[in-house]
Each structure stands twice: as structure tokens, then as C-alpha cells.
Design a protein around this motif. Structure first.
Motif, mmCIF file in Angstrom:
data_model
loop_
_atom_site.group_PDB
_atom_site.id
_atom_site.type_symbol
_atom_site.label_atom_id
_atom_site.label_comp_id
_atom_site.label_asym_id
_atom_site.label_seq_id
_atom_site.Cartn_x
_atom_site.Cartn_y
_atom_site.Cartn_z
ATOM 1 N N GLY A 129 -61.255 -4.586 59.920
ATOM 2 C CA GLY A 129 -60.147 -4.618 60.859
ATOM 3 C C GLY A 129 -60.396 -5.559 62.005
ATOM 4 N N PHE A 130 -59.523 -5.479 62.988
ATOM 5 C CA PHE A 130 -59.621 -6.303 64.184
ATOM 6 C C PHE A 130 -60.639 -5.713 65.166
ATOM 7 C CE2 PHE A 130 -55.255 -6.882 62.638
ATOM 8 C CZ PHE A 130 -55.165 -8.267 62.582
ATOM 9 N N ALA A 131 -61.115 -6.546 66.085
ATOM 10 C CA ALA A 131 -62.013 -6.057 67.134
ATOM 11 C C ALA A 131 -61.319 -5.034 68.015
ATOM 12 C CB ALA A 131 -62.523 -7.229 67.972
ATOM 13 N N THR A 132 -60.019 -5.218 68.238
ATOM 14 C CA THR A 132 -59.264 -4.265 69.055
ATOM 15 C C THR A 132 -59.203 -2.898 68.364
ATOM 16 O OG1 THR A 132 -57.316 -5.301 68.060
ATOM 17 C CG2 THR A 132 -57.846 -5.912 70.319
ATOM 18 N N GLN A 133 -59.084 -2.894 67.024
ATOM 19 C CA GLN A 133 -59.098 -1.627 66.291
ATOM 20 C C GLN A 133 -60.470 -0.972 66.355
ATOM 21 O OE1 GLN A 133 -57.648 -3.405 62.566
ATOM 22 N NE2 GLN A 133 -55.959 -1.943 62.604
ATOM 23 N N PHE A 134 -61.509 -1.780 66.237
ATOM 24 C CA PHE A 134 -62.864 -1.233 66.306
ATOM 25 C C PHE A 134 -63.101 -0.566 67.657
ATOM 26 C CE2 PHE A 134 -67.459 -1.470 67.025
ATOM 27 C CZ PHE A 134 -67.937 -0.912 65.844
ATOM 28 N N ALA A 135 -62.645 -1.217 68.721
ATOM 29 C CA ALA A 135 -62.808 -0.639 70.061
ATOM 30 C C ALA A 135 -62.053 0.687 70.184
ATOM 31 C CB ALA A 135 -62.312 -1.624 71.116
ATOM 32 N N LYS A 136 -60.855 0.736 69.611
ATOM 33 C CA LYS A 136 -60.044 1.959 69.678
ATOM 34 C C LYS A 136 -60.706 3.093 68.912
ATOM 35 C CE LYS A 136 -55.464 3.770 68.481
ATOM 36 N NZ LYS A 136 -54.136 3.439 67.880
ATOM 37 N N HIS A 137 -61.290 2.781 67.746
ATOM 38 C CA HIS A 137 -61.876 3.814 66.902
ATOM 39 C C HIS A 137 -63.275 4.219 67.330
ATOM 40 C CE1 HIS A 137 -59.067 2.282 63.496
ATOM 41 N NE2 HIS A 137 -58.481 3.171 64.231
ATOM 42 N N THR A 138 -63.973 3.330 68.051
ATOM 43 C CA THR A 138 -65.390 3.556 68.328
ATOM 44 C C THR A 138 -65.666 4.104 69.714
ATOM 45 O OG1 THR A 138 -65.954 1.762 66.821
ATOM 46 C CG2 THR A 138 -67.663 2.457 68.341
ATOM 47 N N ALA A 139 -65.039 3.540 70.724
ATOM 48 C CA ALA A 139 -65.446 3.844 72.092
ATOM 49 C C ALA A 139 -65.248 5.295 72.514
ATOM 50 C CB ALA A 139 -64.726 2.904 73.057
ATOM 51 N N PRO A 140 -64.141 5.979 72.175
ATOM 52 C CA PRO A 140 -63.968 7.349 72.686
ATOM 53 C C PRO A 140 -64.985 8.310 72.085
ATOM 54 C CG PRO A 140 -61.894 6.442 71.856
ATOM 55 C CD PRO A 140 -62.982 5.544 71.383
ATOM 56 N N VAL A 141 -65.377 9.300 72.853
ATOM 57 C CA VAL A 141 -66.216 10.390 72.363
ATOM 58 C C VAL A 141 -65.360 11.648 72.346
ATOM 59 C CG1 VAL A 141 -68.233 11.836 72.806
ATOM 60 C CG2 VAL A 141 -68.332 9.371 73.246
ATOM 61 N N ASP A 142 -65.090 12.169 71.167
ATOM 62 C CA ASP A 142 -64.323 13.401 71.010
ATOM 63 C C ASP A 142 -65.307 14.511 70.645
ATOM 64 O OD1 ASP A 142 -62.617 15.449 70.405
ATOM 65 O OD2 ASP A 142 -61.192 14.205 69.303
ATOM 66 N N LEU A 143 -65.526 15.433 71.554
ATOM 67 C CA LEU A 143 -66.524 16.471 71.334
ATOM 68 C C LEU A 143 -66.149 17.409 70.188
ATOM 69 C CD1 LEU A 143 -67.594 17.340 74.982
ATOM 70 C CD2 LEU A 143 -68.748 15.898 73.308
#
Length: 515
Positions: free
Chosen positions: A478-492
Motif C-alpha cells: 500500500g501507500f505510505a499514508t496507509q501504512f502510517a494509518k494502520h501502524t502508528a495507533p496503539v489500540d489496547l
């Protein structure tokens, strides 16, 4: 461990108690993670580096012509931009200077232990700590560990028949011997990937003869490099917002590039025609041009960026060899057509051993489980950062985090954001363990597999992105923007959580959801 304790530096901290964070590797990923952790208030960090200085890939790759094929404005951290890049695309020495500058600017020197190679990493469930065992016999313990050794850290020397019989000089591109003088020598270069296309023009300028042994031709596009003016450097120093605007322009241009190299589309055809036109304009001999024409779609292998590779191949002292190598001999290389090429030196531009089915060193998690065993059929992780069975362990450049079109550092920053937030939760909420749920990791990897099946990388060519059985454990579909959206958040909700003090009922505290 209190918040004030976490603000200790490695030089001041008590070595008998666990550090907050252990980082393995002092390249871009390790240093970037340390910087972001410190900015989040966590400074009790120990960085273990097997070399004698920082830099990772850019410390090791000093071959002639070594440079980045991503614009310098993108190949640097957004939180530590450099206004003084000398060229659009910087050489390895300048990139290494930038990395050294990060250490000085963010005062990381006291937290790095050099000449310290990790031999294993072991989880202690009772204490909630990781212990790194080193080859020099020391141990370092920490509440969280970050594996930042990098995918391009171990040079790959192919196991070719007769390699040990060759009596001339052998050099690997990632372990360049600077005492070697190519002047007047007959040199063979094995490999025409990203390193090879940079080395070959430099050797052709000096050697008596260069023979290039090509297994597969690559798609080549020009490298539009320019020397930057002093005025532009001054402008960026005076107006950082303009530099950031230029960085964003490069970023979005590379995002558009994904349409042609990540998926097979009309954009792929356009890219191939442009690369074909460039090849026709640069390579005058029709037979040589045919030998340099790929038989796979653009993007299936890494796109090569060079403006001097094609001209170098057409110099009088350079010859492209496309017959397969049968064996190395005492005097050189014998190809499948029976010809023995006598050589004074052989340069292996054969890349790196990228860990696709194993960790860079033994890692043992819950109940002694081995990460190598968990990855036996291919490396996998949740959001490229964490993997079930290995609490409080975080990966940079983890499985399926590789970009095919944009800067690796852009992707790295997304992973570092996730890691920083997760470690902050561990420290501030005094957790014993934060472990990704196995079902969440499996769901994520099934999603990745579906997307990867539709990418150019899985269109049939053989590349270092794939495992022996054809699984792509390297690239992000995917795009770098998608990677950032999928990777950065931490959902406990994606994690199993153990606090240090658990009630007799075993009830875990409510620590909230997405951070």
C-alpha cells in the motif's frame, strides 16, 4: 520504576536494576526510536551496538559511488531535518555525517555501548523483563526491548561453486577494502542491483577491464541529481516551513509512484515505456539493449535509479556477461558457455541476508518459545511491530514494512510512533507485559496476504522480497499514508495486558482503548 527514574541517562543509572528500554542497533531505526522515547519523557535507555560507531548500513556501505536513491529531503527524519544537504541525492559519507549529527544534537552518546554484539534475547515472565546476552559475556536487562538491527546489516556472500578456490582479491560491496586499488586491474562484478549499478561506473573509470556478470536485468530510470546552491541552503535554514513544503512535495510525488510499482496498472505500463525510452536513448547497440531489457513487470524487483550505469556498460573497457556462472576457478570465473574469465579481483555486489524466516539472533519469549520457530514459515508481526508470544518486544523494519516506492524512513517513523506510545504505556501504567493478541495478529496477516496477492511483487519474478516458497514477508502492500494509518495507533484492545500488581481475582485494570 518511577517517572523520575526513567529520566536517568545510561551513564548515571544504576546498572543493577533493569533499564526502561533496551535498543539493539545504533543505525537510523535505533537512534530514531531513542530520540522519540526521550521526547516522550523516557530516557532510561541502553543502546547496544555491535560496531565501533553509529550508522548501521551507512557506516558499512562505503563502496565507490555509494549513495541513496531516495532524495535527501525524504531520507532524513521529519523531526530532525537537515537544510545543508549538498545534493538532491546524497552520498553515503554525507548521510553518515547526518547520523552522527543526530547523536550530538539529541545527546545520545552516553546511552550507546559500542563493540557489544547481542548473542541472544530472553524474556523473564516473572520479572517482566528482557535480558540481552552479549558475545563479550555481559548482560543487559530492560522492561522493553526494541530490535533495531536493520534488514540490511549482514552482507550476503553467495555460496558459489569454487568460491574458495579463487586466488585473486574478493570484496563485498558492504565490506569494501579501501586499500584495494582498481587501477589497471581486471575486475569482475557479480550483481547488477542497487549497489552494483553504483559501483560499476566508478570501477570502469579506473580499471583496465570490468566484466559485469548479470543474472537478471533491472528496470532503470535516470537519477536526476543536482548540486544544491548555497542560496537554497540559506533559505531552508531561514524558513524551515519551505523545507517542509519541499519535503512534502517529494513525498507526494513518491506516493503517486506507487501506482506504477506496487500494483500492475496503466501507470506500470507508462513507467515501463518511459524506462524503455530511456534505455533506447542511452544504449545504442540493439543486442546490448536486448540483454538489458527485463522480462518482468516494473516494480516486481526494486527499480534501479542511475544515470551513469548504461553509459559505463558501453565503455571500451567494460563488457556485460549474461551467461550463468558455472563456477569460480583459481584464476577467475567460468561461465556456462565454457569460457573462463581471468580476473585480478571479484566484487560481490550481492546484497544482504535479509531475515525473512528467522531473527538476527536467538530470541526466546513466553515459556521459552523461539522466535525462529514462530517464523519458520515466514516472518510475521502485528502492524510490522509486535508478535504474539513475545511481550514488550518491538520491531523496527519488521515483517511487511518495506516500501517499494517511498523513503524507508517515512515508514520507520510510523513504526517508531507506535513503539514509543506502547512503551510509554508500559512505563507509565507500570505494566509487567503488553503482548499482542494472537487472533489480532493472525487477522492482520490474513489481510496482508490478500492485498499482497494483488501486488506487482507477487507477479512471478524472483526477488529478495520473497521467501523460498514465494511468501512476501518484506513489503507493505500500500501507500505510505496507509501504512502510517494502520501502524502508528496503539489500540489496547489488541493486547493482553498484565500489570505488576494483579488482584487476587486476576482482574486487569481498564486502561482505555485507542491512544
Amino acid at each position: 520504576m518511577t517517572q523520575s527514574d526513567d529520566r536517568d541517562t545510561a551513564a548515571e543509572r544504576d546498572p543493577t536494576r533493569p533499564a526502561a528500554v533496551l535498543i539493539v542497533g545504533a543505525g537510523f531505526a535505533g537512534l530514531g526510536t531513542a530520540i522519540r522515547l526521550r521526547q516522550a519523557g523516557i530516557t532510561d535507555i541502553v543502546i547496544l551496538e555491535r560496531g565501533r560507531e553509529v550508522g548501521g548500513t551507512w557506516r558499512d556501505n562505503t563502496y565507490p559511488g555509494a549513495a541513496c536513491d531516495v532524495p535527501s529531503l525524504l531520507y532524513s527524519f521529519s523531526f530532525a531535518q537537515n537544510s545543508d544537504w549538498s545534493h538532491t541525492y546524497s552520498g553515503s559519507a554525507e548521510i553518515l555525517d547526518y547520523i552522527h549529527g543526530l547523536v550530538d544534537r539529541f545527546q545520545l552518546g552516553s546511552q550507546i555501548q559500542f563493540d557489544t554484539e547481542v548473542s541472544s534475547l530472553v524474556w523473564n515472565a516473572e520479572e517482566g523483563t528482557w535480558t540481552a546476552h552479549t558475545r563479550c559475556g555481559h548482560t543487559v536487562t530492560a522492561r522493553a526491548a526494541v530490535m533495531a538491527a536493520g534488514p540490511l546489516s549482514n552482507a550476503s556472500l553467495p555460496d558459489m561453486p569454487g568460491r574458495d578456490t579463487y586466488t585473486g582479491t574478493t570484496i563485498h560491496s558492504a565490506r569494501w577494502d579501501h586499500t584495494f586499488d582498481p587501477t589497471g586491474q581486471r575486475i569482475g562484478v557479480i550483481g547488477t542491483g542497487a549497489s552494483g549499478v553504483q559501483i560499476i561506473p566508478q570501477l570502469v573509470d579506473q580499471a583496465a577491464q570490468v566484466k559485469v556478470f548479470q543474472r537478471t536485468p533491472g528496470w532503470v530510470i535516470p537519477r536526476l541529481d543536482r548540486q544544491r546552491s548555497e542560496a537554497s541552503k540559506t533559505l531552508f535554514r531561514a524558513a524551515p516551513s519551505l523545507q517542509n513544503l519541499a519535503r512534502q512535495a517529494w513525498f507526494w510525488a513518491h506516493e503517486v509512484f506507487a501506482l506504477g510499482v506496487v500494483w500492475t496498472s496503466l501507470a506500470t505500463t507508462v513507467l515501463e515505456r518511459l524506462a524503455g525510452a530511456y534505455r533506447r536513448r542511452q544504449v545504442h547497440d540493439s543486442w546490448l539493449r536486448r540483454q538489458l531489457t527485463p522480462d518482468y513487470r516494473a516494480g516486481c524487483k526494486r527499480i534501479l535509479v542511475s544515470s551513469d550505469y548504461y553509459p559505463a556498460l558501453q565503455r571500451d573497457n567494460c563488457k556485460l556477461i549474461t551467461w550463468p556462472i558455472a563456477t569460480l576457478s583459481p584464476r577467475g570465473i567460468r561461465t556456462a558457455d565454457g569460457i573462463e574469465h581471468e580476473l585480478d579481483a571479484i566484487v560481490f555486489a550481492t546484497g544482504f541476508d535479509v531475515c525473512k524466516t528467522s531473527a538476527p539472533f536467538p530470541v526466546h519469549g513466553v515459556d521459552g518459545a523461539s522466535l525462529d520457530d514462530a517464523w519458520a514459515e515466514g516472518a510475521h508481526a502485528y502492524r510490522s511491530v509486535t508478535t504474539a508470544g513475545f511481550p514488550n518486544l518491538f520491531l523496527t523494519f519488521g515483517p511487511n514494512s518495506g516500501p517499494g516506492h517511498n523513503s524507508a524512513l517515512v515508514y520507520m517513523e510510523s513504526q517508531i510512533a507506535h513503539i514509543t506510545e506502547a512503551i510509554r504505556v508500559i512505563v507509565e501504567d507500570d505494566l509487567r507485559a503488553l503482548e499482542v493478541r494472537r487472533d489480532r495478529e493472525q487477522d492482520h496477516n490474513r489481510w496482508l496476504a490478500r492485498r499482497l496477492a494483488r501486488t506487482t511483487w507477487n507477479s512471478g519474478c524472483h526477488s529478495w522480497y520473497l521467501t523460498a516458497d514465494g511468501r512476501n514477508t518484506t513489503m507493505y502492500p500500500g501507500f505510505a499514508t496507509q501504512f502510517a494509518k494502520h501502524t502508528a495507533p496503539v489500540d489496547l484492545a489488541d493486547y493482553q495486558i498484565q500489570q505488576r500488581s494483579v488482584s487476587s481475582l486476576g482482574v486487569q485494570p481498564d486502561l482505555g482503548g485507542r491512544l
